[in-house]
Design a protein around this motif. Structure first.
Motif, PDB file in Angstrom:
ATOM      1  N   SER A  66      -4.668  -2.304  29.436  1.00 48.82           N
ATOM      2  CA  SER A  66      -3.233  -2.504  29.283  1.00 48.82           C
ATOM      3  C   SER A  66      -2.778  -2.371  27.841  1.00 48.82           C
ATOM      4  CB  SER A  66      -2.823  -3.877  29.828  1.00 48.82           C
ATOM      5  OG  SER A  66      -3.482  -4.906  29.110  1.00 48.82           O
ATOM      6  N   ASP A  67      -3.737  -2.341  26.911  1.00 48.62           N
ATOM      7  CA  ASP A  67      -3.411  -2.251  25.491  1.00 48.62           C
ATOM      8  C   ASP A  67      -3.591  -0.849  24.930  1.00 48.62           C
ATOM      9  OD1 ASP A  67      -2.894  -4.946  25.587  1.00 48.62           O
ATOM     10  OD2 ASP A  67      -4.778  -5.556  24.661  1.00 48.62           O
ATOM     11  N   VAL A  68      -3.882   0.111  25.792  1.00 47.65           N
ATOM     12  CA  VAL A  68      -4.004   1.502  25.366  1.00 47.65           C
ATOM     13  C   VAL A  68      -3.351   2.376  26.425  1.00 47.65           C
ATOM     14  CG1 VAL A  68      -6.287   1.715  26.419  1.00 47.65           C
ATOM     15  CG2 VAL A  68      -5.601   3.333  24.659  1.00 47.65           C
ATOM     16  N   THR A  69      -2.639   3.394  25.990  1.00 42.78           N
ATOM     17  CA  THR A  69      -1.977   4.274  26.950  1.00 42.78           C
ATOM     18  C   THR A  69      -2.078   5.718  26.496  1.00 42.78           C
ATOM     19  OG1 THR A  69       0.022   4.490  28.315  1.00 42.78           O
ATOM     20  CG2 THR A  69       0.360   4.283  25.942  1.00 42.78           C
ATOM     21  N   ALA A  70      -1.948   6.611  27.458  1.00 45.51           N
ATOM     22  CA  ALA A  70      -2.034   8.042  27.179  1.00 45.51           C
ATOM     23  C   ALA A  70      -0.668   8.687  27.331  1.00 45.51           C
ATOM     24  CB  ALA A  70      -3.023   8.704  28.131  1.00 45.51           C
ATOM     25  N   CYS A  71      -0.395   9.632  26.458  1.00 45.33           N
ATOM     26  CA  CYS A  71       0.821  10.434  26.542  1.00 45.33           C
ATOM     27  C   CYS A  71       0.430  11.900  26.423  1.00 45.33           C
ATOM     28  CB  CYS A  71       1.789  10.058  25.417  1.00 45.33           C
ATOM     29  SG  CYS A  71       3.214  11.173  25.252  1.00 45.33           S
ATOM     30  N   LEU A  72       0.993  12.728  27.270  1.00 47.79           N
ATOM     31  CA  LEU A  72       0.835  14.174  27.159  1.00 47.79           C
ATOM     32  C   LEU A  72       2.204  14.783  26.896  1.00 47.79           C
ATOM     33  CD1 LEU A  72      -1.548  15.435  29.987  1.00 47.79           C
ATOM     34  CD2 LEU A  72      -1.902  15.637  27.529  1.00 47.79           C
ATOM     35  N   VAL A  73       2.379  15.388  25.746  1.00 44.22           N
ATOM     36  CA  VAL A  73       3.606  16.127  25.459  1.00 44.22           C
ATOM     37  C   VAL A  73       3.477  17.467  26.167  1.00 44.22           C
ATOM     38  CG1 VAL A  73       5.111  17.066  23.686  1.00 44.22           C
ATOM     39  CG2 VAL A  73       3.813  14.975  23.232  1.00 44.22           C
ATOM     40  N   LYS A  74       4.403  17.765  27.054  1.00 45.50           N
ATOM     41  CA  LYS A  74       4.250  18.894  27.963  1.00 45.50           C
ATOM     42  C   LYS A  74       4.506  20.246  27.285  1.00 45.50           C
ATOM     43  CE  LYS A  74       4.908  16.387  32.263  1.00 45.50           C
ATOM     44  NZ  LYS A  74       5.556  16.385  33.594  1.00 45.50           N
ATOM     45  N   PRO A 144      -0.492  -4.350  22.305  1.00 45.27           N
ATOM     46  CA  PRO A 144      -0.409  -5.222  23.479  1.00 45.27           C
ATOM     47  C   PRO A 144       0.693  -4.752  24.424  1.00 45.27           C
ATOM     48  CG  PRO A 144      -0.641  -6.531  21.480  1.00 45.27           C
ATOM     49  CD  PRO A 144      -0.412  -5.112  21.039  1.00 45.27           C
ATOM     50  N   ASN A 145       0.361  -4.654  25.704  1.00 52.72           N
ATOM     51  CA  ASN A 145       1.320  -4.282  26.754  1.00 52.72           C
ATOM     52  C   ASN A 145       1.909  -2.891  26.552  1.00 52.72           C
ATOM     53  OD1 ASN A 145       2.546  -5.184  29.223  1.00 52.72           O
ATOM     54  ND2 ASN A 145       4.495  -5.323  28.136  1.00 52.72           N
ATOM     55  N   VAL A 146       1.181  -2.005  25.894  1.00 50.85           N
ATOM     56  CA  VAL A 146       1.729  -0.702  25.527  1.00 50.85           C
ATOM     57  C   VAL A 146       1.967   0.196  26.738  1.00 50.85           C
ATOM     58  CG1 VAL A 146      -0.490   0.463  25.131  1.00 50.85           C
ATOM     59  CG2 VAL A 146       1.534   1.186  23.850  1.00 50.85           C
ATOM     60  N   VAL A 147       1.209   0.011  27.819  1.00 49.12           N
ATOM     61  CA  VAL A 147       1.410   0.872  28.987  1.00 49.12           C
ATOM     62  C   VAL A 147       2.825   0.703  29.535  1.00 49.12           C
ATOM     63  CG1 VAL A 147       0.695   1.369  31.354  1.00 49.12           C
ATOM     64  CG2 VAL A 147      -1.033   0.929  29.608  1.00 49.12           C
ATOM     65  N   ALA A 148       3.225  -0.548  29.765  1.00 49.43           N
ATOM     66  CA  ALA A 148       4.563  -0.814  30.299  1.00 49.43           C
ATOM     67  C   ALA A 148       5.648  -0.468  29.289  1.00 49.43           C
ATOM     68  CB  ALA A 148       4.685  -2.279  30.716  1.00 49.43           C
ATOM     69  N   ASP A 149       5.422  -0.813  28.026  1.00 50.17           N
ATOM     70  CA  ASP A 149       6.439  -0.569  27.002  1.00 50.17           C
ATOM     71  C   ASP A 149       6.669   0.926  26.789  1.00 50.17           C
ATOM     72  OD1 ASP A 149       6.710  -3.273  26.653  1.00 50.17           O
ATOM     73  OD2 ASP A 149       5.478  -3.379  24.845  1.00 50.17           O
ATOM     74  N   PHE A 150       5.593   1.698  26.754  1.00 47.27           N
ATOM     75  CA  PHE A 150       5.752   3.129  26.516  1.00 47.27           C
ATOM     76  C   PHE A 150       6.312   3.835  27.748  1.00 47.27           C
ATOM     77  CE2 PHE A 150       4.268   7.540  25.925  1.00 47.27           C
ATOM     78  CZ  PHE A 150       4.865   7.785  24.690  1.00 47.27           C
ATOM     79  N   ARG A 151       5.940   3.372  28.930  1.00 50.39           N
ATOM     80  CA  ARG A 151       6.497   3.954  30.146  1.00 50.39           C
ATOM     81  C   ARG A 151       8.012   3.768  30.184  1.00 50.39           C
ATOM     82  NH1 ARG A 151       3.910   1.065  33.747  1.00 50.39           N
ATOM     83  NH2 ARG A 151       5.638  -0.341  34.169  1.00 50.39           N
ATOM     84  N   GLU A 152       8.468   2.598  29.784  1.00 49.91           N
ATOM     85  CA  GLU A 152       9.912   2.345  29.721  1.00 49.91           C
ATOM     86  C   GLU A 152      10.570   3.232  28.678  1.00 49.91           C
ATOM     87  OE1 GLU A 152      13.020  -1.365  28.824  1.00 49.91           O
ATOM     88  OE2 GLU A 152      10.892  -1.748  29.157  1.00 49.91           O
ATOM     89  N   PHE A 153       9.896   3.430  27.553  1.00 52.03           N
ATOM     90  CA  PHE A 153      10.413   4.279  26.483  1.00 52.03           C
ATOM     91  C   PHE A 153      10.537   5.735  26.931  1.00 52.03           C
ATOM     92  CE2 PHE A 153       9.314   6.978  22.728  1.00 52.03           C
ATOM     93  CZ  PHE A 153      10.469   6.756  21.983  1.00 52.03           C
ATOM     94  N   CYS A 154       9.601   6.185  27.782  1.00 55.93           N
ATOM     95  CA  CYS A 154       9.647   7.566  28.274  1.00 55.93           C
ATOM     96  C   CYS A 154      10.794   7.769  29.257  1.00 55.93           C
ATOM     97  CB  CYS A 154       8.327   7.932  28.939  1.00 55.93           C
ATOM     98  SG  CYS A 154       6.951   8.098  27.778  1.00 55.93           S
TER      99      CYS A 154
END
Length: 205
Positions: A66-74, A144-154
């Protein structure tokens, strides 16, 4: 797997200070014509090849999922030379980038990675087709909690919905459609580490 291009730490270091878009382009330029153009630099010859075998990114030890997340710029973002702008938005919002790689997914790799969406998203086949048409940028973020936070940001997958509900989100700002919606991000907290490890394996780091 597809051809992978590693971007060394100078990209992240440069992008973390001051004029992000300009520094990003400058860092890309130092790695060659092809990447510089794809990521928002000046025009260059279409047949420029990507060859940066000497460059490597450094991945830190995998923390809790939950403290690490992946992003792919398309790919469409690179084609439209907006990758620097996307990175600027990510950093300006305070997210911590710990690794970044360029990667060209082949059909097998893209199909495997996005298999969870097969039978769920009607545009699954189109999404896979888009992901293999050009280079993408893999970004690893930690907090911390980056998966949820970044998903909301996207923002929502549907760019039209994103423009209404979250007009400042990445998909509202840079998305074009449900397929060309700027970025992929980890959906579930337990998948953050798994998606990052997948790309570590793919890129051989």
């Amino acid at each position: 797997a597809g051809n992978a291009v590693a971007i060394d730490a100078t990209v992240i270091e440069a992008a973390s200070n001051g004029d992000v878009a300009a520094r990003w382009a400058k860092a890309m330029e130092s790695h060659g014509d092809g990447v510089y153009t794809a990521c928002g630099g000046q025009d260059s010859h279409e047949d420029t090849k990507f060859a940066f075998d000497s460059c490597r990114s450094t991945f830190s030890t995998t923390p809790a999922s939950s403290d690490v997340t992946a992003c792919l710029v398309k790919p469409h973002v690179l084609i439209s030379k907006q990758a620097g702008d996307v990175l600027s938005e990510i950093l300006a919002s305070g997210f911590n980038i710990t690794a970044m790689e360029m990667v060209h997914l082949d059909r097998s790799t893209a199909t495997n990675f996005f298999s969870v969406y097969q039978g769920v998203l009607t545009e699954y086949a189109d999404m896979v087709a888009h992901m293999i048409e050009n280079y993408s940028i893999f970004i690893r973020l930690e907090a911390p909690n980056v998966v949820a936070d970044f998903r909301e940001f996207c923002g929502p997958n549907d760019t039209e919905l994103a423009k209404v509900l979250r007009p400042k989100s990445l998909r509202a700002l840079f998305g074009e459609s449900r397929v060309r919606n700027a970025v992929h991000c980890t959906d579930l907290p337990e998948d953050g580490g798994l998606e990052c490890e997948y790309f570590q394996y793919l890129l051989g780091v």
